[in-house]
Design a protein around this motif. Structure first.
Motif, PDB file in Angstrom:
ATOM      1  N   LEU A 150      24.971   1.137  -9.083  1.00  0.00           N
ATOM      2  CA  LEU A 150      26.120   1.565  -9.649  1.00  0.00           C
ATOM      3  C   LEU A 150      27.204   0.934  -9.585  1.00  0.00           C
ATOM      4  CD1 LEU A 150      26.822   4.104  -6.650  1.00  0.00           C
ATOM      5  CD2 LEU A 150      26.706   5.013  -8.756  1.00  0.00           C
ATOM      6  N   GLY A 151      26.598  -1.458  -9.304  1.00  0.00           N
ATOM      7  CA  GLY A 151      27.436  -1.881 -10.474  1.00  0.00           C
ATOM      8  C   GLY A 151      28.686  -2.116  -9.660  1.00  0.00           C
ATOM      9  N   ASP A 152      28.902  -2.042  -8.292  1.00  0.00           N
ATOM     10  CA  ASP A 152      30.328  -1.827  -8.148  1.00  0.00           C
ATOM     11  C   ASP A 152      30.323  -2.865  -7.174  1.00  0.00           C
ATOM     12  OD1 ASP A 152      32.923  -1.732  -6.197  1.00  0.00           O
ATOM     13  OD2 ASP A 152      32.851   0.807  -7.240  1.00  0.00           O
ATOM     14  N   PRO A 153      31.660  -4.036  -6.967  1.00  0.00           N
ATOM     15  CA  PRO A 153      31.655  -4.911  -5.430  1.00  0.00           C
ATOM     16  C   PRO A 153      32.303  -4.749  -4.738  1.00  0.00           C
ATOM     17  CG  PRO A 153      32.478  -5.960  -7.313  1.00  0.00           C
ATOM     18  CD  PRO A 153      32.539  -4.156  -8.375  1.00  0.00           C
ATOM     19  N   GLY A 154      32.352  -3.319  -4.511  1.00  0.00           N
ATOM     20  CA  GLY A 154      33.245  -3.130  -3.259  1.00  0.00           C
ATOM     21  C   GLY A 154      32.021  -1.959  -2.572  1.00  0.00           C
ATOM     22  N   ILE A 155      30.931  -2.218  -3.387  1.00  0.00           N
ATOM     23  CA  ILE A 155      29.909  -1.740  -2.437  1.00  0.00           C
ATOM     24  C   ILE A 155      28.930  -2.419  -1.799  1.00  0.00           C
ATOM     25  CG2 ILE A 155      28.114   0.632  -2.342  1.00  0.00           C
ATOM     26  CD1 ILE A 155      29.319   1.678  -4.696  1.00  0.00           C
ATOM     27  N   HIS A 156      28.394  -2.803  -0.759  1.00  0.00           N
ATOM     28  CA  HIS A 156      27.805  -3.741   0.437  1.00  0.00           C
ATOM     29  C   HIS A 156      26.562  -2.855   1.018  1.00  0.00           C
ATOM     30  CE1 HIS A 156      31.198  -6.118  -0.337  1.00  0.00           C
ATOM     31  NE2 HIS A 156      31.768  -5.454  -0.204  1.00  0.00           N
ATOM     32  N   ILE A 157      25.305  -3.747   0.107  1.00  0.00           N
ATOM     33  CA  ILE A 157      23.957  -3.025   1.336  1.00  0.00           C
ATOM     34  C   ILE A 157      23.613  -3.321   2.204  1.00  0.00           C
ATOM     35  CG2 ILE A 157      21.837  -2.697   1.027  1.00  0.00           C
ATOM     36  CD1 ILE A 157      22.643  -1.512  -1.724  1.00  0.00           C
ATOM     37  N   LEU A 158      24.014  -3.004   3.230  1.00  0.00           N
ATOM     38  CA  LEU A 158      23.296  -3.586   4.672  1.00  0.00           C
ATOM     39  C   LEU A 158      22.344  -3.038   5.319  1.00  0.00           C
ATOM     40  CD1 LEU A 158      26.747  -3.756   6.184  1.00  0.00           C
ATOM     41  CD2 LEU A 158      25.517  -5.974   5.205  1.00  0.00           C
ATOM     42  N   ASP A 159      20.469  -4.464   5.684  1.00  0.00           N
ATOM     43  CA  ASP A 159      19.530  -3.291   6.216  1.00  0.00           C
ATOM     44  C   ASP A 159      19.581  -3.514   7.546  1.00  0.00           C
ATOM     45  OD1 ASP A 159      18.076  -2.934   3.671  1.00  0.00           O
ATOM     46  OD2 ASP A 159      18.312  -5.126   3.508  1.00  0.00           O
ATOM     47  N   ASP A 160      19.355  -2.387   8.756  1.00  0.00           N
ATOM     48  CA  ASP A 160      18.817  -2.817   9.736  1.00  0.00           C
ATOM     49  C   ASP A 160      18.079  -1.896  10.499  1.00  0.00           C
ATOM     50  OD1 ASP A 160      20.665  -2.990  12.602  1.00  0.00           O
ATOM     51  OD2 ASP A 160      20.840  -1.003  12.510  1.00  0.00           O
ATOM     52  N   ASP A 161      18.038  -2.371  11.735  1.00  0.00           N
ATOM     53  CA  ASP A 161      17.023  -1.472  12.012  1.00  0.00           C
ATOM     54  C   ASP A 161      17.636  -0.897  13.500  1.00  0.00           C
ATOM     55  OD1 ASP A 161      14.094  -1.374  11.776  1.00  0.00           O
ATOM     56  OD2 ASP A 161      14.674  -3.656  12.107  1.00  0.00           O
ATOM     57  N   ALA A 162      17.343   0.336  14.058  1.00  0.00           N
ATOM     58  CA  ALA A 162      18.321   1.484  15.427  1.00  0.00           C
ATOM     59  C   ALA A 162      16.392   1.565  16.067  1.00  0.00           C
ATOM     60  CB  ALA A 162      19.033   1.765  15.296  1.00  0.00           C
TER      61      ALA A 162
ATOM     62  N   VAL B  11      24.315   1.285   5.103  1.00  0.00           N
ATOM     63  CA  VAL B  11      23.659   1.009   6.161  1.00  0.00           C
ATOM     64  C   VAL B  11      22.135   0.649   6.019  1.00  0.00           C
ATOM     65  CG1 VAL B  11      22.799   0.321   8.661  1.00  0.00           C
ATOM     66  CG2 VAL B  11      25.571   0.888   7.335  1.00  0.00           C
ATOM     67  N   LEU B  12      21.158   0.451   5.284  1.00  0.00           N
ATOM     68  CA  LEU B  12      20.118   1.079   5.350  1.00  0.00           C
ATOM     69  C   LEU B  12      18.795   0.834   6.028  1.00  0.00           C
ATOM     70  CD1 LEU B  12      19.222  -0.025   1.338  1.00  0.00           C
ATOM     71  CD2 LEU B  12      19.668   2.560   2.456  1.00  0.00           C
ATOM     72  N   MET B  13      18.435   1.602   6.816  1.00  0.00           N
ATOM     73  CA  MET B  13      17.551   1.506   7.931  1.00  0.00           C
ATOM     74  C   MET B  13      16.225   1.340   7.559  1.00  0.00           C
ATOM     75  SD  MET B  13      19.546   2.010  10.499  1.00  0.00           S
ATOM     76  CE  MET B  13      18.125   2.356  11.766  1.00  0.00           C
ATOM     77  N   ARG B  14      15.362  -0.215   7.887  1.00  0.00           N
ATOM     78  CA  ARG B  14      14.248  -0.676   8.022  1.00  0.00           C
ATOM     79  C   ARG B  14      12.967   0.078   8.053  1.00  0.00           C
ATOM     80  NH1 ARG B  14      17.280  -5.092   9.768  1.00  0.00           N
ATOM     81  NH2 ARG B  14      17.488  -6.726   8.593  1.00  0.00           N
ATOM     82  N   ARG B  15      12.965   1.234   9.266  1.00  0.00           N
ATOM     83  CA  ARG B  15      12.483   1.769   9.299  1.00  0.00           C
ATOM     84  C   ARG B  15      12.969   3.335  10.055  1.00  0.00           C
ATOM     85  NH1 ARG B  15       9.584  -2.146  14.068  1.00  0.00           N
ATOM     86  NH2 ARG B  15      11.401  -2.687  14.454  1.00  0.00           N
ATOM     87  N   PRO B  16      12.268   4.714  10.577  1.00  0.00           N
ATOM     88  CA  PRO B  16      12.454   5.645  10.795  1.00  0.00           C
ATOM     89  C   PRO B  16      12.752   5.100  12.601  1.00  0.00           C
ATOM     90  CG  PRO B  16      10.329   5.953  10.125  1.00  0.00           C
ATOM     91  CD  PRO B  16      10.572   4.643  10.070  1.00  0.00           C
ATOM     92  N   TRP B  17      13.848   5.865  13.563  1.00  0.00           N
ATOM     93  CA  TRP B  17      14.111   5.675  14.707  1.00  0.00           C
ATOM     94  C   TRP B  17      12.678   6.089  15.785  1.00  0.00           C
ATOM     95  CZ3 TRP B  17      18.049   9.070  13.125  1.00  0.00           C
ATOM     96  CH2 TRP B  17      19.337   8.899  12.655  1.00  0.00           C
ATOM     97  N   GLY B  18      12.810   5.123  16.566  1.00  0.00           N
ATOM     98  CA  GLY B  18      11.384   4.919  17.632  1.00  0.00           C
ATOM     99  C   GLY B  18       9.851   4.217  16.847  1.00  0.00           C
ATOM    100  N   TRP B  19       9.929   3.251  15.548  1.00  0.00           N
ATOM    101  CA  TRP B  19       9.601   2.345  15.297  1.00  0.00           C
ATOM    102  C   TRP B  19       8.187   3.312  15.250  1.00  0.00           C
ATOM    103  CZ3 TRP B  19      12.263  -1.603  18.897  1.00  0.00           C
ATOM    104  CH2 TRP B  19      13.841  -2.050  18.057  1.00  0.00           C
TER     105      TRP B  19
END
Length: 125
Positions: free
Chosen positions: A68-80, A33-41
């Motif tokens: 890494l080229g692994d189809p079992g690894i999923h990247i998801l973008d998020d904000d919190a 889960v990759l964050m788009r920006r730091p906490w607190g925005w």
């Protein structure tokens, strides 16, 4: 089923490859889960009396994971906005929202990791 979830990754280029490689053979899937920006925005930070804007990109974690080229690894973008319950948010609100309940069922084990968690083969689950 075992899945690994890296929650709230803003930067992780230094160790994420080693972390994934150390856990990959023990899990069926990995969700980063990759964050788009730091906490607190916030837009930046005061550092030594000077305003420093956050960079558009903090590092190349995405490229490292993708490379890494692994189809079992999923990247998801998020904000919190807050780190409060970041692990629960990653599992329940992000991973489950993007995939058809990969963690449903009582037999699923979820391993929660930070990008600098690197296991020795004797320590991995």
């Amino acid at each position: 089923m075992r899945v690994a979830v890296y929650s709230a990754v803003l930067y992780g280029a230094d160790w994420i490859r080693y972390s994934i490689e150390s856990i990959r053979r023990y899990v069926d899937a990995i969700y980063v889960v990759l964050m788009r920006r730091p906490w607190g925005w916030t837009k930046g930070v005061m550092y030594r009396g000077r305003w420093v804007r956050w960079p558009e990109r903090f590092d190349n974690t995405r490229e490292i994971v993708t490379g890494l080229g692994d189809p079992g690894i999923h990247i998801l973008d998020d904000d919190a906005f807050s780190p409060w319950n970041r692990w629960g948010h990653a599992v329940n609100d992000v991973v489950r929202r993007h995939f058809s309940c990969p963690m449903s069922g009582s037999r699923t084990v979820v391993v929660l990791l930070d990008p600098d968690c690197v296991f020795h083969e004797q320590e991995a689950p």
